[in-house]
Design a protein around this motif. Structure first.
Motif, PDB file in Angstrom:
ATOM      1  N   ASP A 152       0.797  -1.223   0.000  1.00  0.00           N
ATOM      2  CA  ASP A 152       0.000   0.000   0.000  1.00  0.00           C
ATOM      3  C   ASP A 152       0.830   1.274   0.000  1.00  0.00           C
ATOM      4  OD1 ASP A 152       0.859  -0.664   2.624  1.00  0.00           O
ATOM      5  OD2 ASP A 152      -0.582   0.742   3.474  1.00  0.00           O
ATOM      6  N   LYS A 153       2.126   1.181   0.239  1.00  0.00           N
ATOM      7  CA  LYS A 153       2.925   2.379   0.447  1.00  0.00           C
ATOM      8  C   LYS A 153       3.296   3.080  -0.864  1.00  0.00           C
ATOM      9  CE  LYS A 153       3.216   2.352   4.943  1.00  0.00           C
ATOM     10  NZ  LYS A 153       2.557   3.422   5.716  1.00  0.00           N
ATOM     11  N   ARG A 200       1.411  12.552  -0.218  1.00  0.00           N
ATOM     12  CA  ARG A 200       0.518  11.406  -0.425  1.00  0.00           C
ATOM     13  C   ARG A 200       1.239  10.153   0.061  1.00  0.00           C
ATOM     14  NH1 ARG A 200      -1.075   8.300  -5.017  1.00  0.00           N
ATOM     15  NH2 ARG A 200       0.307   9.462  -6.385  1.00  0.00           N
ATOM     16  N   GLN A 201       0.599   9.385   0.915  1.00  0.00           N
ATOM     17  CA  GLN A 201       1.272   8.285   1.605  1.00  0.00           C
ATOM     18  C   GLN A 201       0.923   6.889   1.085  1.00  0.00           C
ATOM     19  OE1 GLN A 201       3.586   8.818   4.081  1.00  0.00           O
ATOM     20  NE2 GLN A 201       3.342  10.976   3.570  1.00  0.00           N
ATOM     21  N   SER A 202      -0.226   6.735   0.446  1.00  0.00           N
ATOM     22  CA  SER A 202      -0.699   5.386   0.142  1.00  0.00           C
ATOM     23  C   SER A 202      -1.147   5.250  -1.305  1.00  0.00           C
ATOM     24  CB  SER A 202      -1.873   5.036   1.073  1.00  0.00           C
ATOM     25  OG  SER A 202      -2.421   3.780   0.734  1.00  0.00           O
ATOM     26  N   SER A 204      -3.112   2.607  -1.836  1.00  0.00           N
ATOM     27  CA  SER A 204      -4.236   1.697  -1.607  1.00  0.00           C
ATOM     28  C   SER A 204      -5.471   2.005  -2.451  1.00  0.00           C
ATOM     29  CB  SER A 204      -4.624   1.695  -0.119  1.00  0.00           C
ATOM     30  OG  SER A 204      -3.619   1.089   0.653  1.00  0.00           O
ATOM     31  N   LYS A 306     -11.704   0.758   5.085  1.00  0.00           N
ATOM     32  CA  LYS A 306     -10.712   1.816   5.327  1.00  0.00           C
ATOM     33  C   LYS A 306      -9.304   1.221   5.408  1.00  0.00           C
ATOM     34  CE  LYS A 306      -9.256   5.988   6.454  1.00  0.00           C
ATOM     35  NZ  LYS A 306      -9.718   6.719   7.655  1.00  0.00           N
ATOM     36  N   LYS A 307      -9.192   0.050   6.018  1.00  0.00           N
ATOM     37  CA  LYS A 307      -7.884  -0.601   6.144  1.00  0.00           C
ATOM     38  C   LYS A 307      -7.334  -0.985   4.773  1.00  0.00           C
ATOM     39  CE  LYS A 307      -5.604  -4.622   8.201  1.00  0.00           C
ATOM     40  NZ  LYS A 307      -5.784  -5.851   9.026  1.00  0.00           N
ATOM     41  N   THR A 309      -8.387   0.185   1.567  1.00  0.00           N
ATOM     42  CA  THR A 309      -8.305   1.238   0.549  1.00  0.00           C
ATOM     43  C   THR A 309      -7.676   2.541   1.039  1.00  0.00           C
ATOM     44  OG1 THR A 309     -10.465   2.218   1.026  1.00  0.00           O
ATOM     45  CG2 THR A 309     -10.423   0.330  -0.486  1.00  0.00           C
ATOM     46  N   GLY A 310      -7.628   2.715   2.355  1.00  0.00           N
ATOM     47  CA  GLY A 310      -7.124   3.976   2.892  1.00  0.00           C
ATOM     48  C   GLY A 310      -8.172   5.072   2.893  1.00  0.00           C
ATOM     49  N   LEU A 311      -9.397   4.752   2.448  1.00  0.00           N
ATOM     50  CA  LEU A 311     -10.483   5.730   2.388  1.00  0.00           C
ATOM     51  C   LEU A 311     -11.725   5.153   3.043  1.00  0.00           C
ATOM     52  CD1 LEU A 311     -10.148   6.729  -1.395  1.00  0.00           C
ATOM     53  CD2 LEU A 311      -9.265   8.017   0.556  1.00  0.00           C
ATOM     54  N   TYR A 316     -14.361   7.086  -0.888  1.00  0.00           N
ATOM     55  CA  TYR A 316     -14.042   6.327  -2.101  1.00  0.00           C
ATOM     56  C   TYR A 316     -15.069   6.596  -3.194  1.00  0.00           C
ATOM     57  CZ  TYR A 316     -12.523   2.524  -5.114  1.00  0.00           C
ATOM     58  OH  TYR A 316     -12.060   1.795  -6.192  1.00  0.00           O
TER      59      TYR A 316
END
Length: 327
Positions: A152-153, A200-202, A204, A306-307, A309-311, A316
């Motif tokens: 995801d990174k 921007r970190q992810s 995902s 959330k875990k 997709t990060g959203l 989303y």
């Protein structure tokens, strides 16, 4: 003066990574001048041959210097190498001892997208975190099990080793490196000048879970296909174990080995992927989608979504489906 070496590998390589990195990093001295500061950077294209053809000879890159002639550099940028990664590494084998030597002398090394495969081939990524294009994660894990791949990174960093996620997320790593070397003010100026989304970190939200089927365990493949066809229903490990005539513990072990996921994780990912498609294309409200993919506990779904997709589900849907309204 900070010397930056952008590699020009042999074979099929990302022209965008090479040219984009060269353009942005070469502009840094101008940005520094705007802030009343002295120039800090010398950027060079470094190759193994005087000319490197790309895209069936549509393009030719002429490196400014050969690697053998660069005795000391401070930052090495490895662009994405395409095609068969083992063949790409073999074709560019001469770069490897040079990269290792430069690292031992204190240089930092950064890979862009699939460039992580070549960086891993140097041995410098062993035991370290790494990002690459999410679509190539299974192949990367198979080739380099000793590297801690983080699907995801967008960016990873450890011990002067930097990596970036898929495709154009290399821009985020460039801005990150600019901040490391020139400070936050120059990084912000760079991001604004090139319209790059800083911090921007992810990656995902961009991942498409397709199920890992590049294995030879036919009963496990059968279980995967059953999950994908029946994800709306309640599916248990015992059910899948009975269906494939494999003991539960053995089934779970073989499933994890073949897919990289536990059975529960795989079922969750399939449900989340179905929900993502609904959020992208339908006008259903959030709860309708949750129930349609087989979740009863809406809070549990939101947590897992959330875990993965990060959203949040709402974030989303609003990001990818502009025809819907907030409900």
């Amino acid at each position: 003066m900070i010397h930056i070496s952008i590699l020009v590998p042999l074979g099929h390589t990302s022209l965008v990574n090479i040219e984009g990195s060269y353009q942005i990093l070469s502009e840094l001295n101008n940005f520094l001048a705007e802030k009343g500061r002295e120039p800090m950077f010398e950027v060079q294209l470094v190759g193994l041959a005087p000319e490197v053809s790309q895209r069936n000879r549509l393009f030719t890159i002429s490196p400014e210097v050969l690697a053998a002639d660069v005795k000391k550099t401070d930052l090495i940028i490895i662009p994405s190498l395409h095609g068969d990664q083992q063949k790409a590494a073999a074709l560019n084998q001469e770069f490897i001892p040079w990269i290792q030597q430069q690292y031992q002398q204190g240089a930092a090394v950064a890979s862009l997208c699939l460039g992580a495969f070549f960086l891993a081939a140097t041995g410098l990524l062993e035991g370290k975190p790494c990002a690459t294009h999410w679509k190539m994660a299974p192949a990367f894990r198979e080739m380099f099990p000793g590297v801690h791949l983080m699907d995801d990174k967008i960016i990873t960093e450890e011990g002067r080793i930097f990596t970036s996620g898929g495709a154009y997320s290399y821009l985020n790593l460039l801005v990150y490196l600019v901040e490391k070397y020139a400070g936050r003010d120059i990084a912000i100026l760079t991001a604004k000048s090139y319209a790059i989304d800083i911090d921007r970190q992810s990656q995902s939200p961009f991942i498409i879970f397709e199920g890992q089927k590049a294995h030879l365990d036919e009963p496990i493949r059968k279980a995967q296909e059953f999950i994908e066809a029946s994800y709306q229903d309640k599916i248990t490990v015992d059910q899948l174990s009975d269906m494939t005539a494999i003991g539960r513990r053995t089934f779970e072990r073989r499933f994890k080995k073949s897919t990289g996921n536990t059975v529960v994780e795989y079922i969750q990912r399939i449900k989340i992927e179905a929900a993502k498609r609904d959020f992208e294309t339908s006008t259903k409200n959030i709860n309708e989608v949750i129930y349609d993919v087989g979740y009863v506990d809406t809070k549990a779904f939101r947590t897992v979504f959330k875990k993965v997709t990060g959203l949040t589900p709402l974030e989303y849907r609003n990001k990818y489906n502009k025809q819907t309204i907030n409900l």
